[in-house]
Design a protein around this motif. Structure first.
Motif, PDB file in Angstrom:
ATOM      1  N   SER A  38      -9.578 -18.214  36.212  1.00  0.00           N
ATOM      2  CA  SER A  38     -10.586 -18.696  37.151  1.00  0.00           C
ATOM      3  C   SER A  38      -9.945 -19.046  38.491  1.00  0.00           C
ATOM      4  N   LEU A  39     -10.733 -18.912  39.540  1.00  0.00           N
ATOM      5  CA  LEU A  39     -10.245 -19.179  40.894  1.00  0.00           C
ATOM      6  C   LEU A  39      -9.845 -20.645  41.050  1.00  0.00           C
ATOM      7  N   GLY A  40     -10.553 -21.538  40.372  1.00  0.00           N
ATOM      8  CA  GLY A  40     -10.235 -22.963  40.463  1.00  0.00           C
ATOM      9  C   GLY A  40      -8.836 -23.282  39.965  1.00  0.00           C
ATOM     10  N   ILE A  41      -8.428 -22.665  38.842  1.00  0.00           N
ATOM     11  CA  ILE A  41      -7.091 -22.917  38.296  1.00  0.00           C
ATOM     12  C   ILE A  41      -6.023 -22.352  39.219  1.00  0.00           C
ATOM     13  N   VAL A  42      -6.257 -21.165  39.750  1.00  0.00           N
ATOM     14  CA  VAL A  42      -5.282 -20.543  40.648  1.00  0.00           C
ATOM     15  C   VAL A  42      -5.115 -21.397  41.909  1.00  0.00           C
ATOM     16  N   LEU A  43      -6.220 -21.872  42.479  1.00  0.00           N
ATOM     17  CA  LEU A  43      -6.135 -22.726  43.679  1.00  0.00           C
ATOM     18  C   LEU A  43      -5.454 -24.055  43.373  1.00  0.00           C
ATOM     19  N   ALA A  44      -5.790 -24.650  42.224  1.00  0.00           N
ATOM     20  CA  ALA A  44      -5.166 -25.930  41.861  1.00  0.00           C
ATOM     21  C   ALA A  44      -3.663 -25.780  41.699  1.00  0.00           C
ATOM     22  N   GLN A  45      -3.215 -24.676  41.109  1.00  0.00           N
ATOM     23  CA  GLN A  45      -1.777 -24.475  40.949  1.00  0.00           C
ATOM     24  C   GLN A  45      -1.102 -24.192  42.288  1.00  0.00           C
ATOM     25  N   ALA A  46      -1.766 -23.469  43.169  1.00  0.00           N
ATOM     26  CA  ALA A  46      -1.187 -23.204  44.491  1.00  0.00           C
ATOM     27  C   ALA A  46      -1.062 -24.491  45.301  1.00  0.00           C
ATOM     28  N   LEU A  47      -2.112 -25.326  45.269  1.00  0.00           N
ATOM     29  CA  LEU A  47      -2.051 -26.612  45.980  1.00  0.00           C
ATOM     30  C   LEU A  47      -1.008 -27.536  45.364  1.00  0.00           C
ATOM     31  N   ALA A  89       6.682 -35.058  42.490  1.00  0.00           N
ATOM     32  CA  ALA A  89       6.999 -33.667  42.850  1.00  0.00           C
ATOM     33  C   ALA A  89       7.328 -32.849  41.600  1.00  0.00           C
ATOM     34  N   ILE A  90       8.095 -33.406  40.684  1.00  0.00           N
ATOM     35  CA  ILE A  90       8.457 -32.677  39.462  1.00  0.00           C
ATOM     36  C   ILE A  90       7.215 -32.402  38.629  1.00  0.00           C
ATOM     37  N   TYR A  91       6.327 -33.382  38.527  1.00  0.00           N
ATOM     38  CA  TYR A  91       5.099 -33.161  37.758  1.00  0.00           C
ATOM     39  C   TYR A  91       4.232 -32.072  38.401  1.00  0.00           C
ATOM     40  N   LEU A  92       4.068 -32.123  39.711  1.00  0.00           N
ATOM     41  CA  LEU A  92       3.252 -31.117  40.396  1.00  0.00           C
ATOM     42  C   LEU A  92       3.863 -29.724  40.296  1.00  0.00           C
ATOM     43  N   LEU A  93       5.176 -29.625  40.416  1.00  0.00           N
ATOM     44  CA  LEU A  93       5.829 -28.321  40.290  1.00  0.00           C
ATOM     45  C   LEU A  93       5.751 -27.803  38.859  1.00  0.00           C
ATOM     46  N   TRP A  94       5.806 -28.693  37.876  1.00  0.00           N
ATOM     47  CA  TRP A  94       5.638 -28.276  36.477  1.00  0.00           C
ATOM     48  C   TRP A  94       4.227 -27.723  36.262  1.00  0.00           C
ATOM     49  N   PHE A  95       3.216 -28.422  36.790  1.00  0.00           N
ATOM     50  CA  PHE A  95       1.840 -27.928  36.649  1.00  0.00           C
ATOM     51  C   PHE A  95       1.667 -26.583  37.347  1.00  0.00           C
ATOM     52  N   ALA A  96       2.281 -26.413  38.500  1.00  0.00           N
ATOM     53  CA  ALA A  96       2.153 -25.151  39.241  1.00  0.00           C
ATOM     54  C   ALA A  96       2.831 -23.995  38.513  1.00  0.00           C
ATOM     55  N   SER A  97       3.841 -24.283  37.703  1.00  0.00           N
ATOM     56  CA  SER A  97       4.550 -23.208  37.004  1.00  0.00           C
ATOM     57  C   SER A  97       3.910 -22.848  35.667  1.00  0.00           C
ATOM     58  N   ILE A 117      -0.281 -22.430  26.116  1.00  0.00           N
ATOM     59  CA  ILE A 117      -0.270 -21.786  27.432  1.00  0.00           C
ATOM     60  C   ILE A 117       1.154 -21.345  27.709  1.00  0.00           C
ATOM     61  N   GLN A 118       1.344 -20.054  27.984  1.00  0.00           N
ATOM     62  CA  GLN A 118       2.659 -19.528  28.340  1.00  0.00           C
ATOM     63  C   GLN A 118       2.870 -19.743  29.836  1.00  0.00           C
ATOM     64  N   ASN A 119       4.025 -20.329  30.202  1.00  0.00           N
ATOM     65  CA  ASN A 119       4.268 -20.503  31.632  1.00  0.00           C
ATOM     66  C   ASN A 119       4.728 -19.191  32.244  1.00  0.00           C
ATOM     67  N   ARG A 120       5.046 -19.198  33.507  1.00  0.00           N
ATOM     68  CA  ARG A 120       5.311 -17.955  34.236  1.00  0.00           C
ATOM     69  C   ARG A 120       6.595 -17.259  33.795  1.00  0.00           C
TER      70      ARG A 120
END
Length: 195
Positions: A38-47, A89-97, A117-120
């Motif tokens: 979904s677009l919402g998840i992609v935007l949330a991870q980018a932000l 920062a570490i938490y946000l970067l973990w969520f983004a990955s 959920i498999q990460n990148r």
């Protein structure tokens, strides 16, 4: 009339590939959705990535560059701010990955269902884990206006559910039957659990 349509003009479920895949493993099988995230998840991870990178830069800058600007006794405040910025920062970067598509792992060797959920880079993060004896039912929730449906697991006899897959009703029936058969085990309490 297209070749994937039946005599009545509706899509033939057997001709259209399902929007999910079932991968066999030595311990059971994995159900993966084949749809785009979904677009919402992609935007949330980018932000989250942008905010995490900014906070990590601020954390490093607070420790390294603040000593050149400030004089006096501000060391504990500076270190506290750097730790706070760095932790967020570490938490946000973990969520983004993290990955964007959850998959359902049905482990028949130990009798449990895992939502993963498999990460990148391919490392799994387990979101939920349920024993076969905790599943109260396997059912399909059909959409009232078309043939689309969701295959759902119910947690015990509660309102909490877990979506296994989405697709046309005819595409979900074999997976529903397989899950129902796999979940009919003898739990440790000694009574049979009919899924």
């Amino acid at each position: 009339m297209r070749p994937d349509q039946g005599l009545n003009g509706h899509n033939d479920d057997s001709a259209t590939p399902p929007p999910f895949s079932v991968e066999e493993t030595y311990w059971g099988y994995i159900v993966r959705p084949e749809r785009q995230p979904s677009l919402g998840i992609v935007l949330a991870q980018a932000l989250s990535f942008l905010a995490g990178a900014g906070l990590l830069t601020a954390s490093i800058g607070t420790v390294v560059f603040a000593s050149a600007v400030f004089t006096g006794d501000v060391g504990p405040m500076r270190i506290g701010a750097a730790v706070l910025f760095g932790s967020v920062a570490i938490y946000l970067l973990w969520f983004a990955s993290r990955g964007t598509q959850p998959e359902l792992q049905v482990d028949t060797s130990v009798g449990e269902i895992r939502e993963v959920i498999q990460n990148r880079v391919g490392w799994p993060t387990t979101v939920g884990c349920y024993g076969f004896d905790a599943i109260g039912g396997v059912f399909m929730d059909k959409h009232p206006t078309d043939d689309s449906a969701m295959l759902i697991l119910r947690y015990r006899d509660t309102a909490q559910t877990l979506c296994v897959a989405e697709g046309a009703g005819g595409q979900l029936v074999p997976l529903r039957d397989r899950l129902g058969q796999d979940l009919m085990i003898e739990p440790k309490t000694g009574r049979a659990n009919a899924a």
